[in-house]
Motif scaffolding. Structure first.
Motif, mmCIF file in Angstrom:
data_model
loop_
_atom_site.group_PDB
_atom_site.id
_atom_site.type_symbol
_atom_site.label_atom_id
_atom_site.label_comp_id
_atom_site.label_asym_id
_atom_site.label_seq_id
_atom_site.Cartn_x
_atom_site.Cartn_y
_atom_site.Cartn_z
ATOM 1 N N ILE A 86 -34.807 112.799 -12.010
ATOM 2 C CA ILE A 86 -33.574 112.472 -12.814
ATOM 3 C C ILE A 86 -33.601 113.248 -14.177
ATOM 4 N N ASP A 87 -32.751 114.057 -14.462
ATOM 5 C CA ASP A 87 -32.659 114.799 -15.691
ATOM 6 C C ASP A 87 -33.998 115.361 -16.128
ATOM 7 N N GLY A 88 -34.708 115.962 -15.169
ATOM 8 C CA GLY A 88 -36.128 116.585 -15.522
ATOM 9 C C GLY A 88 -37.189 115.629 -15.529
ATOM 10 N N VAL A 89 -37.070 114.142 -15.431
ATOM 11 C CA VAL A 89 -37.896 113.120 -15.415
ATOM 12 C C VAL A 89 -38.598 112.877 -14.080
ATOM 13 N N ASP A 90 -39.793 112.750 -14.090
ATOM 14 C CA ASP A 90 -40.196 112.256 -12.545
ATOM 15 C C ASP A 90 -40.097 110.768 -12.450
ATOM 16 N N ILE A 91 -39.250 110.270 -11.330
ATOM 17 C CA ILE A 91 -39.227 108.709 -11.135
ATOM 18 C C ILE A 91 -40.269 108.400 -10.360
ATOM 19 N N LEU A 92 -40.571 109.410 -9.322
ATOM 20 C CA LEU A 92 -41.573 109.363 -8.192
ATOM 21 C C LEU A 92 -42.111 110.407 -7.570
ATOM 22 N N ASP A 93 -43.397 110.542 -7.692
ATOM 23 C CA ASP A 93 -44.073 111.865 -7.021
ATOM 24 C C ASP A 93 -45.297 111.505 -6.297
ATOM 25 N N SER A 94 -45.092 111.387 -4.892
ATOM 26 C CA SER A 94 -46.055 110.734 -4.208
ATOM 27 C C SER A 94 -46.177 111.876 -2.785
ATOM 28 N N ARG A 95 -47.623 111.609 -2.426
ATOM 29 C CA ARG A 95 -47.979 112.413 -1.132
ATOM 30 C C ARG A 95 -48.810 111.473 -0.285
ATOM 31 N N VAL A 96 -48.323 111.586 0.856
ATOM 32 C CA VAL A 96 -49.233 111.080 2.012
ATOM 33 C C VAL A 96 -49.741 111.890 2.790
ATOM 34 N N ARG A 97 -50.870 112.024 3.208
ATOM 35 C CA ARG A 97 -51.492 113.157 3.978
ATOM 36 C C ARG A 97 -51.828 112.346 5.121
ATOM 37 N N ILE A 98 -51.593 112.438 6.595
ATOM 38 C CA ILE A 98 -52.323 111.441 7.733
ATOM 39 C C ILE A 98 -52.726 112.550 8.679
ATOM 40 N N THR A 99 -54.036 112.463 9.126
ATOM 41 C CA THR A 99 -54.661 113.217 9.749
ATOM 42 C C THR A 99 -55.525 112.260 10.743
ATOM 43 N N GLU A 100 -55.116 112.409 12.008
ATOM 44 C CA GLU A 100 -55.830 111.548 13.147
ATOM 45 C C GLU A 100 -55.485 110.282 12.809
ATOM 46 N N ARG A 101 -56.545 109.314 12.466
ATOM 47 C CA ARG A 101 -56.166 107.943 11.891
ATOM 48 C C ARG A 101 -56.440 107.645 10.837
ATOM 49 N N ILE A 102 -56.649 108.489 9.615
ATOM 50 C CA ILE A 102 -56.753 108.490 8.376
ATOM 51 C C ILE A 102 -55.525 108.701 7.479
ATOM 52 N N ALA A 103 -55.005 107.943 6.914
ATOM 53 C CA ALA A 103 -53.968 108.381 5.890
ATOM 54 C C ALA A 103 -54.364 108.173 4.352
ATOM 55 N N GLU A 149 -51.107 104.694 14.769
ATOM 56 C CA GLU A 149 -50.442 106.105 14.711
ATOM 57 C C GLU A 149 -48.919 105.656 14.634
ATOM 58 N N GLY A 150 -48.183 106.909 13.982
ATOM 59 C CA GLY A 150 -46.728 106.904 14.138
ATOM 60 C C GLY A 150 -46.144 105.920 13.335
ATOM 61 N N PHE A 151 -47.011 105.241 12.176
ATOM 62 C CA PHE A 151 -46.180 104.170 11.086
ATOM 63 C C PHE A 151 -45.269 105.003 10.314
ATOM 64 N N LYS A 152 -44.360 104.268 9.729
ATOM 65 C CA LYS A 152 -43.216 104.823 8.579
ATOM 66 C C LYS A 152 -43.515 104.484 7.464
ATOM 67 N N VAL A 153 -43.436 105.480 6.479
ATOM 68 C CA VAL A 153 -43.809 104.952 5.081
ATOM 69 C C VAL A 153 -42.723 105.095 4.214
ATOM 70 N N CYS A 154 -42.463 103.935 3.256
ATOM 71 C CA CYS A 154 -41.377 104.116 2.382
ATOM 72 C C CYS A 154 -42.127 103.833 1.148
ATOM 73 N N ALA A 155 -41.912 104.584 -0.044
ATOM 74 C CA ALA A 155 -42.250 104.804 -1.118
ATOM 75 C C ALA A 155 -41.302 104.405 -2.346
ATOM 76 N N SER A 156 -41.754 103.691 -3.474
ATOM 77 C CA SER A 156 -40.784 103.518 -4.500
ATOM 78 C C SER A 156 -41.264 103.303 -5.801
ATOM 79 N N ASP A 157 -40.627 103.475 -6.941
ATOM 80 C CA ASP A 157 -41.362 103.337 -8.231
ATOM 81 C C ASP A 157 -41.126 101.727 -8.558
ATOM 82 N N ALA A 158 -40.161 101.046 -7.541
ATOM 83 C CA ALA A 158 -39.755 99.632 -8.266
ATOM 84 C C ALA A 158 -40.691 98.832 -7.317
ATOM 85 N N THR A 159 -40.953 97.394 -7.547
ATOM 86 C CA THR A 159 -41.624 96.463 -6.996
ATOM 87 C C THR A 159 -40.747 95.893 -5.833
ATOM 88 N N THR A 160 -39.437 95.988 -5.796
ATOM 89 C CA THR A 160 -38.482 95.495 -4.832
ATOM 90 C C THR A 160 -38.919 95.649 -3.634
#
Length: 126
Positions: free
Chosen positions: A30-47, A104-115
């Motif tokens: 937002i306005d050039g400021v990172d609110i959230l920058d996250s990466r999840v890499r999943i290979t076989e059964r390792i996340a 396998e197949g889990f869904k990831v949600c990410a946020s900067d808030a504790t909500t």
């Protein structure tokens, strides 16, 4: 056994072998400021969860079971187990975490808030 699998994957990576996988990016600006920058890499059964930046200083992750429909037409979860995340955790910005033996197949949600988030990755009302 899980640690042995992780060691084998690391050795393969060391020698330039790729075992495929999926990458999930969460990047909100937002306005050039990172609110959230996250990466999840999943290979076989390792996340591998990598919190690069967060306005709050932490990336908050919620992992939901696979095969769960998010909600009914009325907005309620169809299965009570699907309404709650299988796992919730936070990482400080600039840190990583690996989970070996993840389902396998889990869904990831990410946020900067504790909500707390629902399976649709939207904040749940208190």
């Amino acid at each position: 056994m899980r640690n042995l699998m992780a060691l084998l994957y690391y050795l393969c990576a060391l020698f330039g072998c790729s075992v495929g996988g999926t990458t999930i990016e969460h990047h909100n600006v937002i306005d050039g400021v990172d609110i959230l920058d996250s990466r999840v890499r999943i290979t076989e059964r390792i996340a591998r969860f990598d919190c690069k930046a967060s306005r709050s200083g932490q990336c908050h992750y919620s992992l939901f079971r696979s095969g769960c429909p998010a909600t009914t037409a009325a907005g309620a979860a169809t299965d009570p187990q699907c309404a709650q995340p299988a796992e919730r955790f936070a990482l400080a910005a600039g840190t990583t975490r690996e989970i070996v033996g993840i389902a396998e197949g889990f869904k990831v949600c990410a946020s900067d808030a504790t909500t707390a988030m629902g399976a649709d990755c939207k904040p749940q009302p208190n």
